[in-house]
Design a protein around this motif. Structure first.
Motif, PDB file in Angstrom:
ATOM      1  N   LEU A   6       1.033  -1.276  -0.134  1.00 20.91           N
ATOM      2  CA  LEU A   6      -0.032   0.079   0.007  1.00 20.91           C
ATOM      3  C   LEU A   6       0.951   1.120   0.115  1.00 20.91           C
ATOM      4  N   VAL A   7       0.356   2.227  -0.736  1.00 19.79           N
ATOM      5  CA  VAL A   7       1.025   3.490  -0.874  1.00 19.79           C
ATOM      6  C   VAL A   7       0.681   4.333   0.599  1.00 19.79           C
ATOM      7  N   PRO A   8       1.864   4.898   1.290  1.00 21.63           N
ATOM      8  CA  PRO A   8       1.573   5.498   2.522  1.00 21.63           C
ATOM      9  C   PRO A   8       0.759   6.705   2.416  1.00 21.63           C
ATOM     10  N   SER A   9       0.045   6.716   3.582  1.00 19.84           N
ATOM     11  CA  SER A   9      -0.849   8.211   3.366  1.00 19.84           C
ATOM     12  C   SER A   9      -0.282   9.287   3.963  1.00 19.84           C
ATOM     13  N   LEU A  10      -0.114  10.387   3.530  1.00 17.83           N
ATOM     14  CA  LEU A  10       0.672  11.562   3.728  1.00 17.83           C
ATOM     15  C   LEU A  10       0.050  12.886   3.866  1.00 17.83           C
TER      16      LEU A  10
END
Length: 145
Positions: A6-10
């Motif tokens: 998963l792509v990190p949330s930023l």
């Protein structure tokens, strides 16, 4: 073929007290609903403490500075990193030392709470300027998202 993570949330927020509530809402919305019963409330508290500390102690008053927050699952944990432009040495290095405030103290319990909730946490200097406080909450059974 390896599984794509998963792509990190930023998020980036102004270093102001109102950003604490915005940060809490952001992690509630980003956390998969099935995980809320297991780690949601702890993640909510961690977010509140870490963003509050970044706003109060990591940003210079009167300057338009940002607090950055990243949330991602990895290695059986959900990780939360809160970064601010504050010094990475000196008092920041002492942040990793949890102190016990006196019973009548009105503050100073935030890192005690972080230490209690997180499986592990640390203060790390950022490459150019500032520091990050990173905390990991274990997923139930060490599972993956």
């Amino acid at each position: 073929m390896p599984e794509i993570p998963l792509v990190p949330s930023l998020w980036r927020f102004p270093a102001r007290p109102a950003s604490v509530a915005r940060a809490r809402r952001a992690v509630v919305e980003a956390l998969p609903r099935g995980l809320w019963p297991q780690i949601g409330e702890d993640l909510h508290l961690l977010t509140s403490e870490l963003v509050t500390n970044a706003v109060r102690h990591g940003a210079r008053a009167g300057e338009e500075e940002l607090v950055e927050m990243v949330l991602w699952p990895a290695d059986g944990h959900y990780w939360l990193a809160v970064s601010d432009p504050g010094e990475s040495g000196g008092s920041a290095a002492r942040m990793s030392e949890v102190g016990w405030p006196s019973a009548d103290s009105e503050s100073g319990r935030g890192l005690v709470l972080v230490d209690h909730l997180a499986a592990t946490w640390a203060v790390r200097p950022r490459p150019v300027r500032g520091k990050s406080v990173i905390a990991g909450l274990p997923l139930p059974g060490g599972g993956w998202v």
